[in-house]
Design a protein around this motif. Structure first.
Motif, PDB file in Angstrom:
ATOM      1  N   UNK A 131      -1.273  21.610-126.837  1.00  0.00           N
ATOM      2  CA  UNK A 131      -2.674  21.980-127.065  1.00  0.00           C
ATOM      3  C   UNK A 131      -3.557  21.325-126.006  1.00  0.00           C
ATOM      4  N   UNK A 132      -4.494  22.096-125.470  1.00  0.00           N
ATOM      5  CA  UNK A 132      -5.378  21.593-124.416  1.00  0.00           C
ATOM      6  C   UNK A 132      -6.825  21.612-124.906  1.00  0.00           C
ATOM      7  N   UNK A 133      -7.475  20.478-124.799  1.00  0.00           N
ATOM      8  CA  UNK A 133      -8.876  20.364-125.197  1.00  0.00           C
ATOM      9  C   UNK A 133      -9.725  21.344-124.398  1.00  0.00           C
ATOM     10  N   UNK A 134      -9.423  21.513-123.114  1.00  0.00           N
ATOM     11  CA  UNK A 134     -10.212  22.412-122.253  1.00  0.00           C
ATOM     12  C   UNK A 134     -10.164  23.847-122.779  1.00  0.00           C
ATOM     13  N   UNK A 135      -8.982  24.305-123.216  1.00  0.00           N
ATOM     14  CA  UNK A 135      -8.862  25.671-123.744  1.00  0.00           C
ATOM     15  C   UNK A 135      -9.685  25.824-125.023  1.00  0.00           C
ATOM     16  N   UNK A 136      -9.599  24.837-125.892  1.00  0.00           N
ATOM     17  CA  UNK A 136     -10.359  24.878-127.135  1.00  0.00           C
ATOM     18  C   UNK A 136     -11.863  24.805-126.855  1.00  0.00           C
ATOM     19  N   UNK A 137     -12.266  23.991-125.880  1.00  0.00           N
ATOM     20  CA  UNK A 137     -13.688  23.869-125.528  1.00  0.00           C
ATOM     21  C   UNK A 137     -14.238  25.210-125.033  1.00  0.00           C
ATOM     22  N   UNK A 138     -13.446  25.939-124.253  1.00  0.00           N
ATOM     23  CA  UNK A 138     -13.888  27.246-123.762  1.00  0.00           C
ATOM     24  C   UNK A 138     -14.108  28.214-124.929  1.00  0.00           C
ATOM     25  N   UNK A 139     -13.221  28.186-125.905  1.00  0.00           N
ATOM     26  CA  UNK A 139     -13.370  29.031-127.088  1.00  0.00           C
ATOM     27  C   UNK A 139     -14.638  28.654-127.858  1.00  0.00           C
ATOM     28  N   UNK A 140     -14.833  27.352-128.090  1.00  0.00           N
ATOM     29  CA  UNK A 140     -16.010  26.918-128.842  1.00  0.00           C
ATOM     30  C   UNK A 140     -17.302  27.181-128.077  1.00  0.00           C
ATOM     31  N   UNK A 141     -17.275  27.125-126.765  1.00  0.00           N
ATOM     32  CA  UNK A 141     -18.458  27.469-125.982  1.00  0.00           C
ATOM     33  C   UNK A 141     -18.841  28.927-126.227  1.00  0.00           C
ATOM     34  N   UNK A 142     -17.847  29.818-126.283  1.00  0.00           N
ATOM     35  CA  UNK A 142     -18.123  31.234-126.558  1.00  0.00           C
ATOM     36  C   UNK A 142     -18.721  31.405-127.954  1.00  0.00           C
ATOM     37  N   UNK A 143     -18.154  30.704-128.925  1.00  0.00           N
ATOM     38  CA  UNK A 143     -18.660  30.801-130.301  1.00  0.00           C
ATOM     39  C   UNK A 143     -20.110  30.322-130.375  1.00  0.00           C
ATOM     40  N   UNK A 144     -20.372  29.187-129.747  1.00  0.00           N
ATOM     41  CA  UNK A 144     -21.685  28.552-129.882  1.00  0.00           C
ATOM     42  C   UNK A 144     -22.769  29.164-128.992  1.00  0.00           C
TER      43      UNK A 144
END
Length: 185
Positions: free
Chosen positions: A41-54
Motif C-alpha cells: 500500500x502506498x500513501x501517495x496512491x491513497x492521497x491522490x484518491x482522497x484529493x479527488x474525493x475532497x
C-alpha cells in the motif's frame, strides 16, 4: 492533550487522511489480509484518491476528520447510495483511526457526524460493510446499535474475503449518541 475536534475534511487533509488509512489498514488487517498486499500500500496512491474525493464538485459524499493535538488521527466518510442497498439509502464508506487514538470516543463521534450529514441529504438509514473477521469493528458497530444484516463473500482488489453488512435504521438516535449536530454548523 487538547480536546479532540471533529470537522469537515478539506482538500489539504488528503495526505494526512491517506496516512491514517494506510497505517490503520496495516495495524488492523495484518493476519486478515496478506502481508504482501498491506506492505505494498502506498500513501501517495491513497492521497491522490482522497484529493479527488475532497476536491469534487458538491455532492452527497461527506468526509470528516478527527484532530488530536492538531494532528489528524482519524477520519470517516459516507455517501448517499444511488440505489438503496438492503433497504438503506446511505453508506458509511470508511472509518479509520490510528491505534494510539482509539478508545477516545472519536469513532462514535465520526460515525455520528457522517450520519448527520447523510440525514441532511435525506437519508433514512445507513449501511456499513466490514471484513467479517474484523471482530473489533463488528463489536464497535454493534455497540453503536447497528443490526447485522448479512454476511457474504466478496472480492477486494483480487482478494477473496467475506464481508458483513450492518445497518442503522434510526439515524437521529445515532447522531444524538455521538453529539454530531454541532459539527455541521
Amino acid at each position: 492533550m487538547s480536546e479532540p475536534r471533529i470537522r469537515l475534511a478539506q482538500p489539504a487533509d488528503a495526505p494526512a487522511i491517506a496516512q491514517v488509512r494506510v497505517d490503520a489498514w496495516r495495524a488492523t488487517y495484518r493476519g486478515l489480509i496478506p502481508d504482501a498486499y498491506l506492505d505494498s500500500m502506498k500513501v501517495e496512491d491513497s492521497a491522490a484518491l482522497w484529493d479527488k474525493v475532497l476536491t469534487a464538485a458538491p455532492n452527497t459524499t461527506n468526509t470528516f476528520v478527527a484532530e488530536v493535538d492538531g494532528r489528524i488521527a482519524g477520519f470517516a466518510a459516507g455517501m448517499m447510495k444511488p440505489e438503496a442497498k438492503l433497504g438503506f439509502d446511505a453508506e458509511l464508506t470508511g472509518i479509520y483511526i490510528v491505534r494510539e487514538a482509539q478508545r477516545m470516543g472519536l469513532g462514535r463521534r465520526l460515525v455520528a457526524a457522517v450520519a448527520a450529514a447523510q440525514r441532511a441529504h435525506g437519508a433514512a438509514g445507513m449501511i456499513v460493510w466490514v471484513i467479517a473477521a474484523n471482530r473489533g469493528a463488528r463489536s464497535f458497530y454493534e455497540r453503536l446499535g447497528a443490526e447485522l444484516l448479512v454476511e457474504q463473500p466478496f472480492t477486494w482488489d483480487g482478494l477473496d474475503l467475506v464481508e458483513a453488512g450492518y445497518g442503522w435504521h434510526d439515524l437521529p438516535s445515532l447522531v444524538a449518541a455521538g453529539g454530531a449536530a454541532a459539527v455541521l454548523h
